[in-house]
Design a protein around this motif. Structure first.
Motif, PDB file in Angstrom:
ATOM      1  N   GLY A  15       0.813  -1.210   0.000  1.00 45.46           N
ATOM      2  CA  GLY A  15       0.000   0.000   0.000  1.00 45.46           C
ATOM      3  C   GLY A  15       0.846   1.258   0.000  1.00 45.46           C
ATOM      4  O   GLY A  15       0.562   2.213  -0.739  1.00 45.46           O
ATOM      5  N   LEU A  16       1.888   1.274   0.823  1.00 49.78           N
ATOM      6  CA  LEU A  16       2.789   2.426   0.847  1.00 49.78           C
ATOM      7  C   LEU A  16       3.492   2.601  -0.490  1.00 49.78           C
ATOM      8  O   LEU A  16       3.643   3.726  -0.983  1.00 49.78           O
ATOM      9  N   ALA A  17       3.941   1.498  -1.072  1.00 49.34           N
ATOM     10  CA  ALA A  17       4.638   1.576  -2.354  1.00 49.34           C
ATOM     11  C   ALA A  17       3.750   2.195  -3.426  1.00 49.34           C
ATOM     12  O   ALA A  17       4.193   3.050  -4.204  1.00 49.34           O
ATOM     13  N   ASP A  18       2.485   1.786  -3.479  1.00 46.67           N
ATOM     14  CA  ASP A  18       1.566   2.352  -4.469  1.00 46.67           C
ATOM     15  C   ASP A  18       1.392   3.858  -4.260  1.00 46.67           C
ATOM     16  O   ASP A  18       1.423   4.642  -5.219  1.00 46.67           O
ATOM     17  N   GLY A  19       1.221   4.262  -2.990  1.00 44.10           N
ATOM     18  CA  GLY A  19       1.046   5.679  -2.718  1.00 44.10           C
ATOM     19  C   GLY A  19       2.282   6.485  -3.051  1.00 44.10           C
ATOM     20  O   GLY A  19       2.192   7.586  -3.625  1.00 44.10           O
ATOM     21  N   LEU A  20       3.458   5.970  -2.718  1.00 39.03           N
ATOM     22  CA  LEU A  20       4.705   6.696  -2.977  1.00 39.03           C
ATOM     23  C   LEU A  20       4.999   6.794  -4.470  1.00 39.03           C
ATOM     24  O   LEU A  20       5.550   7.805  -4.934  1.00 39.03           O
ATOM     25  N   ARG A  21       4.616   5.775  -5.219  1.00 36.62           N
ATOM     26  CA  ARG A  21       4.785   5.860  -6.680  1.00 36.62           C
ATOM     27  C   ARG A  21       3.911   6.964  -7.257  1.00 36.62           C
ATOM     28  O   ARG A  21       4.324   7.663  -8.195  1.00 36.62           O
ATOM     29  N   ARG A  22       2.716   7.124  -6.699  1.00 35.41           N
ATOM     30  CA  ARG A  22       1.849   8.221  -7.168  1.00 35.41           C
ATOM     31  C   ARG A  22       2.448   9.582  -6.822  1.00 35.41           C
ATOM     32  O   ARG A  22       2.126  10.581  -7.469  1.00 35.41           O
ATOM     33  N   GLU A  23       3.299   9.623  -5.794  1.00 29.54           N
ATOM     34  CA  GLU A  23       3.965  10.872  -5.422  1.00 29.54           C
ATOM     35  C   GLU A  23       5.204  11.140  -6.276  1.00 29.54           C
ATOM     36  O   GLU A  23       5.855  12.171  -6.114  1.00 29.54           O
ATOM     37  N   GLY A  24       5.535  10.201  -7.150  1.00 31.43           N
ATOM     38  CA  GLY A  24       6.662  10.418  -8.052  1.00 31.43           C
ATOM     39  C   GLY A  24       7.941   9.685  -7.688  1.00 31.43           C
ATOM     40  O   GLY A  24       8.955   9.837  -8.380  1.00 31.43           O
ATOM     41  N   TYR A  25       7.926   8.873  -6.620  1.00 32.56           N
ATOM     42  CA  TYR A  25       9.118   8.123  -6.243  1.00 32.56           C
ATOM     43  C   TYR A  25       9.221   6.843  -7.076  1.00 32.56           C
ATOM     44  O   TYR A  25       8.203   6.222  -7.399  1.00 32.56           O
ATOM     45  N   ALA A  26      10.442   6.474  -7.403  1.00 29.32           N
ATOM     46  CA  ALA A  26      10.699   5.185  -8.046  1.00 29.32           C
ATOM     47  C   ALA A  26      10.942   4.179  -6.935  1.00 29.32           C
ATOM     48  O   ALA A  26      12.018   4.147  -6.334  1.00 29.32           O
ATOM     49  N   VAL A  27       9.941   3.354  -6.646  1.00 30.92           N
ATOM     50  CA  VAL A  27       9.943   2.539  -5.431  1.00 30.92           C
ATOM     51  C   VAL A  27      10.228   1.079  -5.746  1.00 30.92           C
ATOM     52  O   VAL A  27       9.635   0.479  -6.638  1.00 30.92           O
TER      53      VAL A  27
END
Length: 221
Positions: A15-27
């Motif tokens: 869940g965190l990974a999906d949210g952080l990817r939407r913020e522009g991070y390459a996770v």
């Protein structure tokens, strides 16, 4: 930025990974410490969210090993144990910041933004400007060769200002970077820390301030 998320609770990690990817991070995600070390060594990872309680290899061991190797990744450590001793232990291992569980997602994002602005470990431990010199490993500061006796908050403000390379930092950004506890937060604490820091730095005053822009340490004044 490239971010490695190390968390053994799969649902939370995904869940965190999906949210952080939407913020522009390459996770990238690792679910245990051994995998985290392997991926950190194989990729150009700039940020790491690291849970302390991991299978195979603990978060403490991951953090310690990366710092012994001189890896420049900036580490935000997570744990369900949020006492002062736990926070101090995590920071002493080499973590850049510490966030107890449960946490607010917006606070996690703010702390990541703050870490992204910092000078990475190993990219140069000395910051200098306007006669001010700090060693970010020893957490020692001086001006014109005169040692400065700073509180942890004063040191944190000074490091943030020098790390900005002459750019402006708002009071809210300083709160994100330096004041971790919610009961400490408020712009008045930033003003107080800047006031005492200016006094200890002496004349000429190297800290510029401007309404709506915040603070900065620019060129020699």
């Amino acid at each position: 930025m490239r971010l490695l998320l190390v968390e053994d609770e799969h649902d939370l990690a995904d869940g965190l990974a999906d949210g952080l990817r939407r913020e522009g991070y390459a996770v990238e995600v690792a679910y245990d410490g051994a995998t985290a070390l392997a991926r950190a060594g194989a990729a150009d990872v700039e940020l790491m969210i690291l849970d302390r309680d991991l299978p195979a290899l603990s978060g403490d061991a991951v953090c310690r090993t990366l710092r012994e190797q001189g890896h420049p990744v900036r580490i935000l450590m997570l744990t369900a144990a949020g006492t002062l001793d736990d926070r101090v232990a995590g920071l002493d291992l080499g973590a850049d910041d510490y966030l107890p569980k449960p946490f607010a997602y917006v606070e996690l994002l703010a702390r990541l933004r703050a870490l992204a602005r910092r000078t990475p470990h190993g990219s140069g431990t000395i910051l200098e400007c306007a006669g001010i010199r700090i060693d970010t490993v020893r957490r020692a500061a001086e001006r014109d060769g005169r040692p400065l006796s700073l509180t942890p908050k004063e040191y944190g403000v000074l490091e943030s200002l020098l790390s900005a390379g002459g750019g402006w930092i708002t009071a809210d950004e300083l709160l994100d970077e330096v004041w971790a506890r919610p009961d400490e937060r408020g712009r008045t604490v930033v003003k107080a820390a800047v006031h005492t820091l200016r006094r200890k730095l002496g004349h000429p005053d190297p800290i510029e301030s401007a309404p709506g822009r915040g603070y900065r340490i620019g060129a020699e004044r």
